[in-house]
Design a protein around this motif. Structure first.
Motif, PDB file in Angstrom:
ATOM      1  N   PHE A  57       0.873  -1.031   0.134  1.00  0.00           N
ATOM      2  CA  PHE A  57      -0.116  -0.036   0.039  1.00  0.00           C
ATOM      3  C   PHE A  57       1.015   1.111  -0.199  1.00  0.00           C
ATOM      4  O   PHE A  57       1.836   1.147   0.301  1.00  0.00           O
ATOM      5  N   ASP A  58       0.213   2.422  -0.530  1.00  0.00           N
ATOM      6  CA  ASP A  58       0.951   3.472  -0.538  1.00  0.00           C
ATOM      7  C   ASP A  58      -0.015   4.553   0.163  1.00  0.00           C
ATOM      8  O   ASP A  58      -0.995   5.011  -0.428  1.00  0.00           O
ATOM      9  N   ILE A  62      -4.153   6.352  -0.357  1.00  0.00           N
ATOM     10  CA  ILE A  62      -4.896   5.429   0.400  1.00  0.00           C
ATOM     11  C   ILE A  62      -5.218   6.177   1.747  1.00  0.00           C
ATOM     12  O   ILE A  62      -4.100   6.233   2.406  1.00  0.00           O
ATOM     13  N   THR A  63      -6.307   6.401   2.307  1.00  0.00           N
ATOM     14  CA  THR A  63      -6.380   6.991   3.621  1.00  0.00           C
ATOM     15  C   THR A  63      -6.283   5.908   4.687  1.00  0.00           C
ATOM     16  O   THR A  63      -6.504   4.622   4.444  1.00  0.00           O
ATOM     17  N   LEU A  64      -6.132   6.170   5.874  1.00  0.00           N
ATOM     18  CA  LEU A  64      -5.680   5.126   7.127  1.00  0.00           C
ATOM     19  C   LEU A  64      -7.033   4.228   7.097  1.00  0.00           C
ATOM     20  O   LEU A  64      -7.096   3.244   7.398  1.00  0.00           O
ATOM     21  N   GLN A  65      -8.175   5.141   7.209  1.00  0.00           N
ATOM     22  CA  GLN A  65      -9.560   4.567   7.355  1.00  0.00           C
ATOM     23  C   GLN A  65      -9.811   3.532   6.096  1.00  0.00           C
ATOM     24  O   GLN A  65     -10.138   2.170   6.637  1.00  0.00           O
ATOM     25  N   HIS A  66      -9.620   3.669   5.038  1.00  0.00           N
ATOM     26  CA  HIS A  66      -9.684   2.693   3.852  1.00  0.00           C
ATOM     27  C   HIS A  66      -8.681   1.621   3.915  1.00  0.00           C
ATOM     28  O   HIS A  66      -9.158   0.341   3.759  1.00  0.00           O
ATOM     29  N   LEU A  67      -7.666   1.778   4.443  1.00  0.00           N
ATOM     30  CA  LEU A  67      -6.261   1.001   4.703  1.00  0.00           C
ATOM     31  C   LEU A  67      -6.857  -0.088   5.808  1.00  0.00           C
ATOM     32  O   LEU A  67      -6.542  -1.571   5.502  1.00  0.00           O
ATOM     33  N   GLY A  68      -7.595   0.423   6.749  1.00  0.00           N
ATOM     34  CA  GLY A  68      -7.978  -0.404   7.943  1.00  0.00           C
ATOM     35  C   GLY A  68      -9.045  -1.195   7.357  1.00  0.00           C
ATOM     36  O   GLY A  68      -9.029  -2.565   7.599  1.00  0.00           O
ATOM     37  N   TYR A  69     -10.020  -0.758   6.613  1.00  0.00           N
ATOM     38  CA  TYR A  69     -11.060  -1.441   6.112  1.00  0.00           C
ATOM     39  C   TYR A  69     -10.413  -2.666   5.071  1.00  0.00           C
ATOM     40  O   TYR A  69     -10.900  -3.942   5.279  1.00  0.00           O
ATOM     41  N   LYS A  70      -9.526  -2.321   4.072  1.00  0.00           N
ATOM     42  CA  LYS A  70      -9.184  -3.163   3.115  1.00  0.00           C
ATOM     43  C   LYS A  70      -8.287  -4.318   3.766  1.00  0.00           C
ATOM     44  O   LYS A  70      -8.342  -5.515   3.831  1.00  0.00           O
ATOM     45  N   SER A  71      -7.348  -3.840   4.982  1.00  0.00           N
ATOM     46  CA  SER A  71      -6.707  -4.921   5.791  1.00  0.00           C
ATOM     47  C   SER A  71      -7.583  -5.823   6.224  1.00  0.00           C
ATOM     48  O   SER A  71      -7.141  -7.236   6.234  1.00  0.00           O
ATOM     49  N   ARG A  98       5.840   8.765  13.030  1.00  0.00           N
ATOM     50  CA  ARG A  98       5.204  10.125  12.115  1.00  0.00           C
ATOM     51  C   ARG A  98       3.676   9.525  12.277  1.00  0.00           C
ATOM     52  O   ARG A  98       2.900  10.471  12.059  1.00  0.00           O
ATOM     53  N   PHE A  99       3.280   8.340  12.693  1.00  0.00           N
ATOM     54  CA  PHE A  99       1.943   8.326  13.260  1.00  0.00           C
ATOM     55  C   PHE A  99       1.453   8.843  14.416  1.00  0.00           C
ATOM     56  O   PHE A  99       2.148   8.556  15.413  1.00  0.00           O
ATOM     57  N   SER A 100       0.289   9.654  14.438  1.00  0.00           N
ATOM     58  CA  SER A 100      -0.127  10.009  15.738  1.00  0.00           C
ATOM     59  C   SER A 100      -1.351   9.063  16.208  1.00  0.00           C
ATOM     60  O   SER A 100      -1.676   7.884  15.578  1.00  0.00           O
ATOM     61  N   TYR A 108      -8.249   2.040  12.776  1.00  0.00           N
ATOM     62  CA  TYR A 108      -9.230   1.033  13.592  1.00  0.00           C
ATOM     63  C   TYR A 108     -10.662   1.450  13.317  1.00  0.00           C
ATOM     64  O   TYR A 108     -11.423   0.544  13.228  1.00  0.00           O
ATOM     65  N   GLU A 109     -11.043   2.604  12.850  1.00  0.00           N
ATOM     66  CA  GLU A 109     -12.290   2.989  12.566  1.00  0.00           C
ATOM     67  C   GLU A 109     -12.690   2.125  11.142  1.00  0.00           C
ATOM     68  O   GLU A 109     -13.802   1.327  11.013  1.00  0.00           O
TER      69      GLU A 109
END
Length: 348
Positions: A57-58, A62-71, A98-100, A108-109
């Protein structure tokens, strides 16, 4: 908020404070050294996937929200591919500075949205630091009756080869994103050379929304599993299409010791996929066969189920299983025959 301010256990508490088990097989979830699961009358299915930033993933597009869903979905898809029912999931993350905290909450959402869709309990995991970006490791646990489990090695001669949904759209979505990313970086370089600020950039996604959805928001096809059960169809072999149709079909043929005959004109391809392939001067059939990340179901059924299969919406008959000696054949639209080759994604 910096993750260090919460610490590992503070972060876990924050992410899982509202996680409540819903499955009877989940006896105890997050909060101890191990989750406790109980499956008295069925087989336990376990699958694990690892996703690495820069490889799988890049975060440019891709947003972190979409990444969580896809994962989550790509793991849930593996359970469905065995004709099972997903029940629990563990999630492990390696995070750089770099991640908050808010970034991880977004991840997680998306993860929980995918789990809630299919009734999956998050029961544990791990977090650690990373010097190279984000790494994700997810394990999904499911169940199935012994007699219901479908393996890759059950295909027989004369079985029908079927696929759900359409093929190649996720790959075309990736090509679209990579193209626009390249355009943006070229714009940045030109601005630097001229000593000017980077102008506003709006990627050209008009008319390509379906391709983006297929790439960024993968969906596990549990609905197809349910339709097959309702129709009284038990596939003889099955896989989900993560690395490309050709690669997955070759896996089934190798493990089942059979050949196959697939027809180009039967491959389900969405209109946007065909248009994008033409725009990029790519062969759309090659994209459909080798693109990957479709997460559709590829399966074989006895020829006697032909009429039942035709009545199931969003399932397409694309060929049939043959004797191993006949090889693996793709029949083109003009009736030429070519050897089918596995050219999909290679993780290593």
């Amino acid at each position: 908020m910096e993750i260090a301010k919460l610490g590992e256990f503070g972060l876990i508490d924050r992410l899982t404070k509202d996680v409540k088990p819903n499955n009877p097989s989940t006896k105890y979830g997050v909060g101890d050294d191990c989750a406790v699961l109980h499956y008295p009358d069925s087989e336990v299915l376990v699958t694990t996937d690892m996703l690495m930033e820069g490889v799988h993933f890049d975060l440019t597009y891709i947003t972190l929200q979409h990444l969580g869903y896809k994962s989550a979905m790509v793991n849930i898809s593996d359970i469905f591919a065995m004709n099972g029912t997903p029940r629990q999931m563990t999630v492990s993350l390696a995070l750089s500075k770099r991640f908050s905290v808010e970034d991880v909450e977004l991840f997680y959402e998306g993860l929980r949205a995918a789990c809630n869709k299919w009734g999956v309990d998050i029961v544990g995991g791990d977090t650690t630091s990373s010097y190279t970006g984000l790494a994700i490791s997810i394990t999904c646990i499911g169940e199935a009756r012994k007699e219901d489990i479908v393996y890759r090695n059950g295909a027989k001669e004369t079985d029908l080869v079927c696929v759900s949904g359409d093929l190649g759209a996720a790959y075309m979505g990736l090509q679209l994103l990579e193209r626009e990313k390249s355009v943006y970086y070229q714009m940045v370089e030109e601005a630097k050379k001229k000593g000017k600020p980077v102008p506003d950039f709006q990627p050209d996604f008009a008319g390509k929304e379906y391709l983006l959805q297929r790439q960024l928001k993968a969906e596990a096809r549990g609905d197809i599993i349910q339709k097959l059960r309702e129709a009284g169809i038990r596939p003889t072999a099955m896989m989900d299409i993560s690395d490309g149709l050709s690669s997955e079909l070759m896996h089934i043929c190798k493990q089942s010791q059979v050949g196959c005959r697939i027809f180009e004109k039967q491959l389900p391809i969405d209109y946007q996929t065909a248009v994008m392939a033409e725009e990029l001067n790519m062969n759309v059939t090659t994209c459909a066969l080798n693109g990957g990340e479709d997460y559709e179901l590829l399966f074989t059924v006895p020829i006697g189920d032909h009429e039942k299969i035709q009545q199931i919406e969003d399932v397409k008959l694309i060929g049939h299983i043959t004797n191993k000696s006949l090889g693996h054949v793709l029949v083109t639209r003009d009736d030429q025959e070519f050897e089918l080759k596995a050219q999909g994604w290679q993780p290593l």
